[in-house]
Design a protein around this motif. Structure first.
Motif, PDB file in Angstrom:
ATOM      1  N   ARG A  33       0.637  -1.084   0.169  1.00  0.00           N
ATOM      2  CA  ARG A  33       0.242   0.136   0.165  1.00  0.00           C
ATOM      3  C   ARG A  33       0.924   1.385  -0.252  1.00  0.00           C
ATOM      4  NH1 ARG A  33      -5.231   0.352   0.251  1.00  0.00           N
ATOM      5  NH2 ARG A  33      -5.795  -1.817   0.923  1.00  0.00           N
ATOM      6  N   VAL A  34       0.431   2.313  -0.773  1.00  0.00           N
ATOM      7  CA  VAL A  34       1.286   3.394  -0.815  1.00  0.00           C
ATOM      8  C   VAL A  34       1.390   4.140   0.545  1.00  0.00           C
ATOM      9  CG1 VAL A  34       1.541   5.694  -2.157  1.00  0.00           C
ATOM     10  CG2 VAL A  34       0.595   3.360  -3.279  1.00  0.00           C
ATOM     11  N   PRO A  35       2.527   4.592   0.786  1.00  0.00           N
ATOM     12  CA  PRO A  35       2.353   5.447   2.254  1.00  0.00           C
ATOM     13  C   PRO A  35       2.073   7.006   1.790  1.00  0.00           C
ATOM     14  CG  PRO A  35       4.630   5.025   1.339  1.00  0.00           C
ATOM     15  CD  PRO A  35       3.674   4.301   0.705  1.00  0.00           C
ATOM     16  N   PRO A  36       1.560   7.693   2.891  1.00  0.00           N
ATOM     17  CA  PRO A  36       0.941   9.012   2.653  1.00  0.00           C
ATOM     18  C   PRO A  36       2.123   9.715   2.255  1.00  0.00           C
ATOM     19  CG  PRO A  36       1.106   8.413   5.161  1.00  0.00           C
ATOM     20  CD  PRO A  36       1.484   7.244   4.047  1.00  0.00           C
ATOM     21  N   GLY A  37       1.760  10.705   1.317  1.00  0.00           N
ATOM     22  CA  GLY A  37       2.788  11.863   0.611  1.00  0.00           C
ATOM     23  C   GLY A  37       3.445  10.979  -0.418  1.00  0.00           C
ATOM     24  N   ASN A  38       3.059   9.824  -0.767  1.00  0.00           N
ATOM     25  CA  ASN A  38       3.863   9.076  -1.754  1.00  0.00           C
ATOM     26  C   ASN A  38       3.700   9.837  -3.144  1.00  0.00           C
ATOM     27  OD1 ASN A  38       5.382   6.711  -2.197  1.00  0.00           O
ATOM     28  ND2 ASN A  38       3.828   6.401  -3.606  1.00  0.00           N
ATOM     29  N   LEU A 146       8.691  -4.891 -11.779  1.00  0.00           N
ATOM     30  CA  LEU A 146       9.437  -4.843 -10.647  1.00  0.00           C
ATOM     31  C   LEU A 146       8.721  -4.541  -9.407  1.00  0.00           C
ATOM     32  CD1 LEU A 146      12.857  -2.942 -11.731  1.00  0.00           C
ATOM     33  CD2 LEU A 146      12.626  -5.371 -10.906  1.00  0.00           C
ATOM     34  N   GLN A 147       7.896  -3.461  -9.639  1.00  0.00           N
ATOM     35  CA  GLN A 147       7.122  -3.165  -8.267  1.00  0.00           C
ATOM     36  C   GLN A 147       6.335  -4.147  -7.871  1.00  0.00           C
ATOM     37  OE1 GLN A 147       6.541   0.019  -6.704  1.00  0.00           O
ATOM     38  NE2 GLN A 147       8.661  -0.166  -7.162  1.00  0.00           N
ATOM     39  N   CYS A 148       5.645  -5.043  -8.815  1.00  0.00           N
ATOM     40  CA  CYS A 148       4.665  -5.633  -8.453  1.00  0.00           C
ATOM     41  C   CYS A 148       4.796  -7.268  -8.207  1.00  0.00           C
ATOM     42  CB  CYS A 148       3.470  -5.810  -9.479  1.00  0.00           C
ATOM     43  SG  CYS A 148       1.932  -5.895  -8.728  1.00  0.00           S
ATOM     44  N   LYS A 149       6.065  -7.471  -7.679  1.00  0.00           N
ATOM     45  CA  LYS A 149       6.565  -8.969  -7.411  1.00  0.00           C
ATOM     46  C   LYS A 149       5.547  -9.540  -6.535  1.00  0.00           C
ATOM     47  CE  LYS A 149      10.808  -9.844  -8.933  1.00  0.00           C
ATOM     48  NZ  LYS A 149      10.731  -8.847 -10.132  1.00  0.00           N
ATOM     49  N   PRO A 154      -2.376  -5.243  -9.288  1.00  0.00           N
ATOM     50  CA  PRO A 154      -1.433  -4.879 -10.305  1.00  0.00           C
ATOM     51  C   PRO A 154      -1.842  -3.367 -10.904  1.00  0.00           C
ATOM     52  CG  PRO A 154      -2.822  -6.281 -11.082  1.00  0.00           C
ATOM     53  CD  PRO A 154      -3.242  -6.352  -9.850  1.00  0.00           C
ATOM     54  N   THR A 155      -2.310  -2.487  -9.823  1.00  0.00           N
ATOM     55  CA  THR A 155      -2.664  -1.276 -10.258  1.00  0.00           C
ATOM     56  C   THR A 155      -1.778  -0.084 -10.255  1.00  0.00           C
ATOM     57  OG1 THR A 155      -3.620  -1.252  -8.039  1.00  0.00           O
ATOM     58  CG2 THR A 155      -5.156  -1.582  -9.845  1.00  0.00           C
ATOM     59  N   GLN A 156      -0.469  -0.423 -10.093  1.00  0.00           N
ATOM     60  CA  GLN A 156       0.580   0.651  -9.812  1.00  0.00           C
ATOM     61  C   GLN A 156       0.656   1.535 -11.119  1.00  0.00           C
ATOM     62  OE1 GLN A 156       1.075  -2.199  -8.450  1.00  0.00           O
ATOM     63  NE2 GLN A 156       2.338  -2.150  -6.650  1.00  0.00           N
ATOM     64  N   ALA A 157       0.178   1.127 -12.207  1.00  0.00           N
ATOM     65  CA  ALA A 157       0.308   1.683 -13.529  1.00  0.00           C
ATOM     66  C   ALA A 157      -1.269   1.927 -14.335  1.00  0.00           C
ATOM     67  CB  ALA A 157       1.169   1.383 -14.452  1.00  0.00           C
ATOM     68  N   LEU A 158      -1.847   2.803 -14.225  1.00  0.00           N
ATOM     69  CA  LEU A 158      -3.271   2.739 -14.888  1.00  0.00           C
ATOM     70  C   LEU A 158      -3.155   3.860 -16.153  1.00  0.00           C
ATOM     71  CD1 LEU A 158      -5.523   3.385 -11.627  1.00  0.00           C
ATOM     72  CD2 LEU A 158      -4.794   1.232 -12.861  1.00  0.00           C
ATOM     73  N   GLU A 159      -3.848   3.273 -17.101  1.00  0.00           N
ATOM     74  CA  GLU A 159      -3.924   4.237 -18.425  1.00  0.00           C
ATOM     75  C   GLU A 159      -5.528   4.617 -18.368  1.00  0.00           C
ATOM     76  OE1 GLU A 159      -2.647   2.344 -21.952  1.00  0.00           O
ATOM     77  OE2 GLU A 159      -3.012   4.453 -22.888  1.00  0.00           O
ATOM     78  N   ASN A 259      -2.847   2.271  -4.548  1.00  0.00           N
ATOM     79  CA  ASN A 259      -1.546   1.984  -4.466  1.00  0.00           C
ATOM     80  C   ASN A 259      -0.870   2.457  -5.938  1.00  0.00           C
ATOM     81  OD1 ASN A 259      -2.138  -0.046  -6.167  1.00  0.00           O
ATOM     82  ND2 ASN A 259      -1.230  -1.617  -5.214  1.00  0.00           N
ATOM     83  N   THR A 260      -1.656   3.250  -6.834  1.00  0.00           N
ATOM     84  CA  THR A 260      -1.113   3.585  -7.851  1.00  0.00           C
ATOM     85  C   THR A 260       0.100   4.557  -8.167  1.00  0.00           C
ATOM     86  OG1 THR A 260      -3.378   3.279  -8.715  1.00  0.00           O
ATOM     87  CG2 THR A 260      -2.003   4.537 -10.481  1.00  0.00           C
ATOM     88  N   LYS A 261       0.869   4.211  -8.756  1.00  0.00           N
ATOM     89  CA  LYS A 261       2.072   5.366  -8.825  1.00  0.00           C
ATOM     90  C   LYS A 261       2.398   6.268 -10.065  1.00  0.00           C
ATOM     91  CE  LYS A 261       5.338   5.001  -6.298  1.00  0.00           C
ATOM     92  NZ  LYS A 261       5.718   5.950  -5.485  1.00  0.00           N
ATOM     93  N   VAL A 262       1.680   5.231 -11.247  1.00  0.00           N
ATOM     94  CA  VAL A 262       1.835   5.807 -12.531  1.00  0.00           C
ATOM     95  C   VAL A 262       0.341   6.087 -13.130  1.00  0.00           C
ATOM     96  CG1 VAL A 262       2.819   5.724 -14.942  1.00  0.00           C
ATOM     97  CG2 VAL A 262       4.227   5.154 -12.815  1.00  0.00           C
ATOM     98  N   TYR A 263       0.254   7.165 -13.734  1.00  0.00           N
ATOM     99  CA  TYR A 263      -0.938   7.337 -14.600  1.00  0.00           C
ATOM    100  C   TYR A 263      -0.504   8.018 -16.075  1.00  0.00           C
ATOM    101  CZ  TYR A 263      -3.328   7.509  -9.832  1.00  0.00           C
ATOM    102  OH  TYR A 263      -3.895   7.264  -8.844  1.00  0.00           O
ATOM    103  N   TYR A 264      -1.462   7.237 -16.803  1.00  0.00           N
ATOM    104  CA  TYR A 264      -1.159   7.520 -18.257  1.00  0.00           C
ATOM    105  C   TYR A 264      -2.156   8.089 -19.106  1.00  0.00           C
ATOM    106  CZ  TYR A 264       2.106   6.430 -22.387  1.00  0.00           C
ATOM    107  OH  TYR A 264       2.779   6.491 -23.440  1.00  0.00           O
ATOM    108  N   VAL A 265      -2.096   8.959 -19.733  1.00  0.00           N
ATOM    109  CA  VAL A 265      -3.182   9.729 -20.572  1.00  0.00           C
ATOM    110  C   VAL A 265      -2.673  10.122 -21.603  1.00  0.00           C
ATOM    111  CG1 VAL A 265      -3.179  11.821 -19.075  1.00  0.00           C
ATOM    112  CG2 VAL A 265      -5.117  11.208 -20.035  1.00  0.00           C
TER     113      VAL A 265
END
Lengths: 398, 470
Positions: A33-38, A146-149, A154-159, A259-265
Motif C-alpha cells: 500500500r502506498v504510504p502517505p505523501g507518496n 519490478l514493483q509488483c513482485k 497490479p494497479t501501480q500503473a493505470l491508463e 497504490n497507483t504510482k503511474v497514470y497514463y493519459v
C-alpha cells in the motif's frame, strides 16, 4: 486516524474479494500500500507528433521565421518566458506555472537514428528501445514487473483509455486500461464469470488456462479496487473534455490511498500536416484548461508536491512549414515537467539550434531514456538500469 | 466412435482456422492422418490470386508520391489506397473463413506475420500477399526470394535508397535478424557487406522488381566468412546454406503451430530434415502433423488464439451474417491484430502478449455482443499513420449487426441425443483440457426448447476463458 481507515479498508477489501477471487489468489491480498505523501507520476502523451517549435517559440531566431513564413508565431502573439522564448498563447496556465516555478521545459529530446513513422516512433518511446531493436514490453510495464513482485493489485500503473498501450505492458504484469472506473467495474461483473472463477480452484500453474483465469481474477479484483477508491474522495470541478474527465478521475484516485504510482493519459491528434494553427490551438486549449483544473485541485488538497506531470510526443515536426499551412514529421522535441517539487525550473537547457540541422530536422541533445532514467531514479525511486537495460546519468532537474 | 474428436479438432485448429460447423460430426470419425491428407489435398492446387486492387496506382507509389502532384489529388490517392487495403483485409478474412484450402491460408497467415511488412500502397500489399499465398506450402527459398524482391518489402525496408557508396542497411539487417538466421549468427560487418550486395535492388511504381546496375556495388564483399563480388541473390543463397536458417524457421513454426515452449531436441531433428529437404515447407508440416507428439495432451488446447484466429474460428463455427462488415476492422484494431498492418517488421509477438485485462474482458464479451447485437461502447486508439491527424471516429458503438443462424447451427447436431448435447457441443466449442463444470454451464442455459438450449449453451461456452485457447 489514517491507520484506522486503512485497517478498515483492508478488511473491506478482503471481504469483497472473497466473493469473487479464487482461494489461491486471496493469499496475496492486502500486501503493498502506498504510504502517505507518496509520489505519483502522470504521463501525458501528445499523440501525433506535437510541433514543439510552435509550442515553445524561439522568437529571437531569424531561421525560425524564415522557415515558417506562414505559420511562425510572432513574439507579440506568444506568452513571454525569457528573452529568447515564448509559450503558445493557448497555454496561459502553463505560463503561470512557469512564473511560479512549477514548470520545467527540456528542449531537443530524442534518440539516434530517428524514425518518422508515428507507430514505430511511438513504439520506441513507449518501449524505451533503440531505434533498431524491437521490444515487446513497455518501460512502465517493466517498472510494474519490478514493483509488483508480490502485490495484491497490479494497479501501480493505470491508463485512462479503453485499450492498453504498449508502454504499460510488462512480461509478468500489465497495467490496467480504465477510462471510467464505474464502467470498467460494471463490465467486469458478470454472473457467469464470477461462477467460473469460483469453480476454477485447481491450480494448473503450468497451463495457459490458469493464466487466463488469473488475469481475469486480477482484472475483476482491480476493477473493484479502482472503482471503490475513485469514490473515496471527490475531486474538484473540471472542464467536460476527455482530458478534463481523465484528470478528474486521476485526481480522485491520487486523493485516495490507492497504490497507483503511474497514470497514463493521451491527447491528440497533433498530426498537423494541414491547417496546423487551428488544430494546435484547439488541443492546447483542452490541455491548458484540464491541466489548470488538475493543478488547482492538487494544490487545494496539498498534493501538488507529490505529483509530477510529464508530457511527451513521439516526435517533433520539421523546422520548415509545408505547403498546406502545416508541418511534416520531424525528430527531436521538447518535454514539459509540471509539479511542486522541481529542483530546477523554467527552461532547463539551451533552445534548439536551428542552424545545425540534419536534412531539415533538429538534432537531439538529450536521449529520452536519460529522462526516463531521471524519473525512475529520482521520482519513482527505482534503479533505472533494470528497467531500461542500460545505465544513464540522471538529469538534475529532479 | 468419437475418440478422435479432440485430436482432429486439435489438427483443425492448428493446421487450419478451426473446425467448421458442417464438418464437425464427420471429422471426428476420421483418423488424424486421414484428416491431414484431406487438408493437403484441398490445398494442393496453386491458389487463385486475391484481386481487390486491379491496377497499380497511375505512377505514384505511396511514400514516393511525386511532389508536383496537387495536394487534393494526393489526398484522393491516399484515401483510395486506404480503402483498397481495408477491402483486401476483409477479402482475405473471408478466404480464411470459407476457403477449402485451409492449410494454405493458415500457413500464409503464419508467413504474413513472419515477413511482416507495412505499406500504404494497396496494390503492393496485394502483390506481396499473393506471393506469400502462392509459396506458402512450397519451398522456403522461393518464398524468401519472392518476398525480398516484392515492392512492398523493398519500400518498407528502404532498399530503394540502398545505393553504391550510400548504403542503407535496413533490409540487410532484417533479412538476417528476422527472416533467416536470427540474432547472434552474424556480425555488424556482415550487415554492412550484405547491404553492399543488395545495392541496386529496387522496385518501380508499377510494382516490378528492378535491378539498377549503376547503383550496384560490384566490388568484393566478405560475408559470413566467404569472399566474392556478391549480389543480393548470392546473399540469400548463402543465408539458405546456413543451418541456422532452418533452425530459426523451424523453431518459429513450432512455437506457432505446436507449443510456445520449445523442445530443443525436437527442433534439432525437425530442422535437420527441413534443411535436407531443401526447405520443403509441406514436408516439415507433414512431419509435425503426422507425429505422435503433436497430439500429446500437453500440446492441446494450451495456445492463446490470436485475435484473427479467434474471430475467424468463431465465424467457422457460427453461421452468421454481418450487416456492418467493416466492424471486423474495428475488432482487429481493438484486439491488437490488424491484417496487413503488423506493429513492425518483427511481426506480432503472440502468446500471452495478446492478453491484458481490457483485451481479455473484450474477448470474453464478444460472443454476447454478437448474440445480443449490441455495440461495444469502447473506442480503439487513433492511428496517425492512417488518419493523418483526423479525429478517430467513435467506432464500436454501432456493433456488427450480426445475425447468427441458430436454426442452421442446431441442424448440424440434429442426430445428437438431448442428453449428449452438452458434451458434444463442449467437445466442438472448447479445446482446453480444463473444461468448465457441467452443472455450472447448465445454469446459464435456456432450457425451454432445443434450439434455445443449444444457442444459450454455445454462447455461454464461448464466453468461458477456455474458448480463448486452441
Amino acid at each position: 486516524m489514517l491507520i484506522q481507515r486503512r485497517t478498515f479498508l483492508q478488511t473491506g477489501t478482503l471481504a469483497a474479494a472473497s466473493l469473487m477471487v479464487p482461494r489461491f489468489l486471496q493469499a496475496m491480498e492486502g500486501s503493498t500500500r502506498v504510504p502517505p505523501g507518496n509520489k505519483v507520476m502522470v504521463v501525458l502523451q501528445l499523440t501525433g507528433g506535437n510541433d514543439g517549435l510552435n509550442t515553445v517559440i524561439p522568437y529571437r531566431n531569424d531561421i525560425y521565421y524564415r522557415s515558417r513564413p506562414g505559420i511562425g508565431i510572432r513574439k507579440e502573439n506568444s506568452l513571454r518566458l525569457t528573452d529568447e522564448a515564448g509559450l503558445h498563447a493557448s497555454l496561459p496556465a502553463f505560463k503561470s506555472l512557469y512564473d511560479e516555478g512549477s514548470l520545467g521545459i527540456l528542449n531537443s529530446v530524442g534518440y539516434p537514428e530517428p524514425d518518422r513513422s508515428h507507430f514505430r516512433s511511438m513504439d520506441i518511446w513507449q518501449t524505451a528501445s533503440r531505434s533498431d531493436e524491437y521490444l515487446q514490453t513497455g518501460w512502465l510495464g517493466r517498472y510494474l514487473d519490478l514493483q509488483c513482485k508480490d502485490c495484491a493489485h497490479p494497479t501501480q500503473a493505470l491508463e485512462m483509455d479503453d485499450v492498453l498501450s504498449l508502454a504499460l505492458k510488462g512480461s509478468d504484469w500489465n497495467g490496467i486500461a480504465v477510462k471510467d472506473p464505474g464502467r470498467l467495474y460494471q463490465t467486469s461483473r458478470s454472473p457467469l464469470l464470477d461462477d467460473l472463477l469460483k469453480h476454477h480452484e485447481q491450480e494448473h500453474a503450468e497451463h495457459t488456462a490458469a493464466y487466463l483465469y488469473k488475469t481475469l481474477a486480477d482484472t475483476k479484483n482491480s476493477a473493484e479496487y479502482i472503482f471503490r477508491h475513485s469514490r473515496q474522495f471527490a475531486s474538484g470541478s473540471y472542464p467536460a473534455t476527455e482530458l478534463g474527465k481523465s484528470l478528474k478521475t486521476i485526481a480522485s484516485l491520487i486523493f485516495s490511498d490507492i497504490n497507483t504510482k503511474v497514470y497514463y493519459v493521451s491527447l491528440g491528434s497533433f498530426d498537423t500536416h494541414i491547417a496546423q494553427d487551428a488544430q494546435q490551438r484547439r488541443l492546447f486549449t483542452e490541455m491548458n484548461d484540464a491541466v489548470h483544473a488538475f493543478v488547482n485541485d492538487l494544490k487545494k488538497n496539498n498534493r501538488f508536491d507529490d505529483v509530477m506531470l510529464v508530457s511527451f510526443s513521439e516526435f517533433g515536426r520539421r523546422v520548415a512549414q509545408n505547403a498546406s499551412g502545416g508541418t511534416d514529421h520531424g525528430t527531436a522535441n521538447n518535454m514539459f515537467f509540471i509539479g511542486g517539487a522541481l529542483k530546477e525550473k523554467g527552461i532547463l537547457n539551451v533552445m534548439p539550434d536551428l542552424s545545425k540541422l540534419d536534412d531539415g530536422d533538429l538534432r537531439y541533445q538529450v536521449d529520452f531514456r536519460q529522462v526516463y532514467a531521471t524519473l525512475l531514479d529520482k521520482w519513482l525511486g527505482v534503479a533505472h538500469s533494470a528497467i531500461l537495460g542500460e545505465s544513464f546519468t540522471p538529469l538534475s532537474f529532479l | 466412435m468419437k475418440i478422435n474428436q479432440n485430436q482432429n479438432q486439435h489438427l483443425a485448429w492448428r493446421a487450419s482456422f478451426g473446425p467448421a460447423l458442417q464438418e464437425t460430426l464427420r471429422i471426428r470419425q476420421l483418423k488424424p492422418r486421414q484428416l491431414f491428407d484431406e487438408l493437403k489435398k484441398a490445398s494442393a492446387n496453386p491458389p487463385a490470386d486475391i484481386e481487390v486492387v486491379v491496377n497499380p496506382p497511375d505512377s505514384q507509389t505511396m511514400g514516393t508520391i511525386s511532389r508536383d502532384i496537387p495536394e487534393e489529388e494526393k489526398r484522393k490517392l491516399r484515401q483510395q489506397s486506404r480503402e483498397d487495403i481495408k477491402n483486401l483485409n476483409l477479402r482475405w478474412l473471408d478466404e480464411m473463413v470459407s476457403s477449402p484450402a485451409q492449410l494454405r491460408e493458415k500457413m500464409a497467415f503464419f508467413w504474413h506475420g513472419h515477413f511482416a511488412c507495412r505499406s500504404q500502397n494497396g496494390y503492393f500489399q496485394q502483390l506481396l500477399l499473393n506471393d506469400i499465398r502462392k509459396n506458402a506450402l512450397g519451398n522456403f527459398g522461393d518464398l524468401l526470394r519472392a518476398v525480398s524482391k516484392s515492392p512492398a518489402m523493398i519500400n518498407f525496408l528502404n532498399n530503394n535508397q540502398n545505393r553504391k557508396g550510400h548504403p542503407n542497411e535496413n533490409f540487410a539487417r532484417e533479412v538476417m535478424e528476422l527472416f533467416t538466421i536470427g540474432k547472434g549468427n552474424y556480425s555488424e560487418e556482415d550487415v554492412k557487406e550484405a547491404a553492399r550486395s543488395f545495392t541496386g535492388w529496387g522496385a518501380n511504381p508499377q510494382g516490378e522488381f528492378v535491378f539498377r546496375k549503376f547503383q550496384h556495388d560490384a566490388g568484393e564483399k566478405n560475408f559470413l566468412g566467404r569472399k566474392g563480388d556478391f549480389t543480393g541473390d548470392d546473399i540469400l543463397d548463402i543465408l539458405l546454406e546456413q543451418r541456422a536458417t532452418a533452425r530459426f524457421i523451424t523453431a518459429k513454426m513450432y512455437r506457432f503451430f505446436v507449443n510456445d515452449e520449445i523442445d530443443p531436441q525436437r527442433i534439432e531433428q525437425l530442422s535437420a530434415r527441413f534443411y535436407q529437404s531443401g526447405y520443403n515447407i509441406l514436408s516439415l508440416l507433414t512431419e509435425i502433423y503426422t507425429s505422435e507428439w503433436f497430439y500429446d495432451p500437453s500440446n492441446i488446447g494450451n495456445r492463446i488464439k490470436s485475435p484473427v484466429e479467434l474471430w475467424v474460428g468463431m465465424k467457422r463455427q457460427l453461421p452468421m451474417t454481418l450487416e456492418n462488415e467493416s466492424m471486423q476492422l474495428v475488432l482487429q484494431r481493438l484486439l491488437g491484430q490488424i491484417l496487413l498492418y503488423p506493429p513492425n517488421v518483427a511481426g506480432w509477438p503472440g502468446g500471452r502478449n495478446w492478453i491484458d485485462g481490457s483485451s481479455l474482458l473484450l474477448r470474453l464479451r464478444l460472443p454476447q455482443v454478437l448474440q445480443a447485437n449490441t455495440g461495444f461502447n469502447i473506442r480503439p486508439k487513433s492511428d496517425d499513420d492512417q488518419q493523418m491527424g483526423r479525429a478517430a471516429a467513435p467506432a464500436g458503438a454501432r456493433g456488427f449487426g450480426a445475425k447468427i443462424d441458430w436454426g442452421k447451427f442446431a441442424a448440424a447436431f440434429q442426430q445428437v441425443k438431448r442428453e449428449d448435447l452438452l458434451s458434444t457441443l463442449r467437445g466442438f466449442v472448447l479445446q482446453s483440457g480444463t473444461v468448465p463444470d457441467e452443472a455450472l454451464l447448465h445454469r446459464y442455459t435456456d432450457q425451454s426448447g432445443r434450439e434455445a438450449y443449444i444457442s444459450t449453451l454455445t454462447i455461454s461456452m464461448m464466453s468461458c476463458p477456455e474458448y480463448q485457447l486452441c
